[in-house]
Enzyme design. Structure first.
Site, mmCIF file in Angstrom:
data_model
loop_
_atom_site.group_PDB
_atom_site.id
_atom_site.type_symbol
_atom_site.label_atom_id
_atom_site.label_comp_id
_atom_site.label_asym_id
_atom_site.label_seq_id
_atom_site.Cartn_x
_atom_site.Cartn_y
_atom_site.Cartn_z
ATOM 1 N N TRP A 1 -8.505 9.354 15.985
ATOM 2 C CA TRP A 1 -7.065 9.592 15.863
ATOM 3 C C TRP A 1 -6.682 10.733 14.914
ATOM 4 O O TRP A 1 -5.569 11.275 15.011
ATOM 5 C CB TRP A 1 -6.350 8.327 15.367
ATOM 6 C CG TRP A 1 -6.703 7.927 13.959
ATOM 7 C CD1 TRP A 1 -7.741 7.155 13.571
ATOM 8 C CD2 TRP A 1 -6.032 8.303 12.748
ATOM 9 N NE1 TRP A 1 -7.766 7.011 12.208
ATOM 10 C CE2 TRP A 1 -6.714 7.699 11.667
ATOM 11 C CE3 TRP A 1 -4.902 9.072 12.476
ATOM 12 C CZ2 TRP A 1 -6.317 7.867 10.340
ATOM 13 C CZ3 TRP A 1 -4.505 9.239 11.145
ATOM 14 C CH2 TRP A 1 -5.209 8.635 10.103
ATOM 15 N N HIS B 1 -0.765 12.908 5.594
ATOM 16 C CA HIS B 1 -0.155 11.748 6.240
ATOM 17 C C HIS B 1 0.215 10.758 5.139
ATOM 18 O O HIS B 1 -0.635 10.381 4.331
ATOM 19 C CB HIS B 1 -1.180 11.147 7.214
ATOM 20 C CG HIS B 1 -0.789 9.867 7.866
ATOM 21 N ND1 HIS B 1 -0.335 9.804 9.156
ATOM 22 C CD2 HIS B 1 -0.808 8.583 7.422
ATOM 23 C CE1 HIS B 1 -0.096 8.537 9.490
ATOM 24 N NE2 HIS B 1 -0.375 7.784 8.443
ATOM 25 N N THR B 2 1.485 10.351 5.069
ATOM 26 C CA THR B 2 1.921 9.384 4.063
ATOM 27 C C THR B 2 2.433 8.125 4.747
ATOM 28 O O THR B 2 2.941 8.169 5.863
ATOM 29 C CB THR B 2 3.030 9.958 3.164
ATOM 30 O OG1 THR B 2 4.214 10.183 3.944
ATOM 31 C CG2 THR B 2 2.587 11.271 2.522
ATOM 32 N N GLU C 1 0.851 -1.201 0.000
ATOM 33 C CA GLU C 1 0.000 0.000 0.000
ATOM 34 C C GLU C 1 0.878 1.239 0.000
ATOM 35 O O GLU C 1 1.918 1.282 0.654
ATOM 36 C CB GLU C 1 -0.902 -0.017 1.231
ATOM 37 C CG GLU C 1 -1.923 1.093 1.293
ATOM 38 C CD GLU C 1 -2.894 0.922 2.460
ATOM 39 O OE1 GLU C 1 -3.556 1.906 2.826
ATOM 40 O OE2 GLU C 1 -2.999 -0.204 3.005
ATOM 41 N N GLU D 1 -3.071 10.381 2.933
ATOM 42 C CA GLU D 1 -4.246 10.594 3.771
ATOM 43 C C GLU D 1 -4.230 12.041 4.256
ATOM 44 O O GLU D 1 -3.217 12.513 4.774
ATOM 45 C CB GLU D 1 -4.260 9.639 4.967
ATOM 46 C CG GLU D 1 -4.385 8.176 4.572
ATOM 47 C CD GLU D 1 -4.532 7.255 5.770
ATOM 48 O OE1 GLU D 1 -5.223 6.231 5.648
ATOM 49 O OE2 GLU D 1 -3.946 7.555 6.833
ATOM 50 N N ASP E 1 0.198 5.357 0.520
ATOM 51 C CA ASP E 1 -0.899 6.194 1.034
ATOM 52 C C ASP E 1 -0.656 7.691 0.983
ATOM 53 O O ASP E 1 0.390 8.178 1.420
ATOM 54 C CB ASP E 1 -1.128 5.895 2.532
ATOM 55 C CG ASP E 1 -1.884 4.621 2.771
ATOM 56 O OD1 ASP E 1 -2.499 4.107 1.838
ATOM 57 O OD2 ASP E 1 -1.845 4.137 3.908
ATOM 58 N N ARG F 1 5.595 3.347 8.591
ATOM 59 C CA ARG F 1 6.577 4.210 7.919
ATOM 60 C C ARG F 1 5.948 5.582 7.669
ATOM 61 O O ARG F 1 6.010 6.119 6.557
ATOM 62 C CB ARG F 1 7.028 3.580 6.605
ATOM 63 C CG ARG F 1 7.736 2.233 6.763
ATOM 64 C CD ARG F 1 8.305 1.770 5.432
ATOM 65 N NE ARG F 1 9.011 0.513 5.561
ATOM 66 C CZ ARG F 1 8.558 -0.662 5.113
ATOM 67 N NH1 ARG F 1 7.365 -0.724 4.536
ATOM 68 N NH2 ARG F 1 9.287 -1.752 5.233
#
Length: 304
Positions: A196, A119-120, A102, A106, A104, A130
């Site tokens: 979160w 957010h990666t 994946e 986000e 990401d 990570r």
């Protein structure tokens, strides 16, 4: 006579520009399936706009019709405006199964006036951890901005408006797993994560501000290797089965790229120095027994 000629030229230019916009507008109906949300996700404007909605009952999401084994994909996104605390908008690549890969993007919702955080993360064989996070240096709710993922055999690069913000290199030689065998679909979603997402879950979603809407347009997967099985043989197009690009020079360029050039590295350092707010490679408290190998390697993924 001159003014009449200028008027005709201006009208002609206007018509040409609009024709070009129509020709190059991407049709989500051809590339995307809305997969959940019970009507909260909608493709509009003759397929050129996709809106995802979120209310107290449900969010919504979509996925690409095709799967890719390596590629460069782009999406223009306009994030949830106003008080979006608790919401998460996503754009990512993901494979299937328990040991999935994946990549990401986000976007973590914010209280009005606070900056958005992107957010990666990179997962390989079901393992992530990570995370790197950045403040966005513009208002991502005022207009559309371009977000890109480049994934080839040598590295993964996250881009915002053409600026690299993160690079994850293939360090398999050092024992670091790298996504290379599992085809991934592109996904997008808007969902509630107020346990979160904003200030670690301290700020909850204010449902009186809903329904929340994020907008997407101009999805581009032309520089991506579409994965398929034909007569039992796995093939990728425009990339050849042997793993080398077999299409245009622009496709060859992204596929064969082994690293960033000096100007891209300079931009990457600027973004990370000015806007990075979390880097797993610096979190010695979290990794008390030692930082991950890629964080301490010579060609590291750390903030410099």
């Amino acid at each position: 006579m001159v003014s009449h000629t200028l008027l005709v030229m201006s009208i002609s230019l206007f018509l040409c520009l609009n024709i070009l916009l129509v020709v190059h507008a991407k049709d989500f109906n051809q590339d995307i399936d809305i997969t959940w949300g019970d009507g909260r996700g909608n493709i509009l404007n003759n397929g050129t706009l996709l809106n995802l909605g979120l209310d107290q009952s449900s969010g919504s999401g979509f996925q690409s019709k095709a799967e890719y084994l390596y590629g460069k994909v782009d999406m223009q996104i306009k994030l949830v405006p106003g008080n979006s605390a608790g919401t998460v908008t996503t754009f990512y690549l993901k494979s299937q199964g328990l040991t999935w890969d994946e990549i990401d993007f986000e976007f973590l919702g914010n209280v009005s006036g606070d900056p958005y955080i992107v957010h990666t993360n990179v997962y390989t064989q079901g393992k992530g951890d990570r995370e790197q996070q950045f403040y966005l240096w513009f208002d991502p709710t005022a207009e559309f901005h371009n977000y890109s993922i480049l994934w080839n055999p040598s590295h993964i690069v996250f881009y915002i408006d053409g600026k690299p913000i993160r690079e994850f290199k293939n360090l398999e030689a050092l024992g670091v797993a790298y996504p290379k065998n599992q085809a991934m679909r592109m996904y997008g979603s808007l969902w509630n994560a107020d346990d979160w997402a904003t200030r670690g879950g301290l700020v909850k979603t204010n449902w009186s501000q809903g329904p929340f809407v994020a907008s997407f347009m101009n999805y581009n997967s032309e520089n991506a290797c579409v994965w398929s099985i034909v007569n039992g043989t796995t093939t990728t197009s425009p990339c050849s089965p042997g793993g080398s690009s077999s299409s245009s020079s622009s496709s060859s360029e992204w596929f064969s790229q082994r690293g960033m050039d000096s100007s891209s590295k300079k931009v990457l350092r600027w973004v990370q120095r000015k806007f990075m707010v979390y880097n797993y490679c610096k979190d010695k408290k979290r990794f008390s027994k030692g930082l991950p190998v890629e964080c301490t390697a010579k060609n590291k993924n750390t903030k410099s």
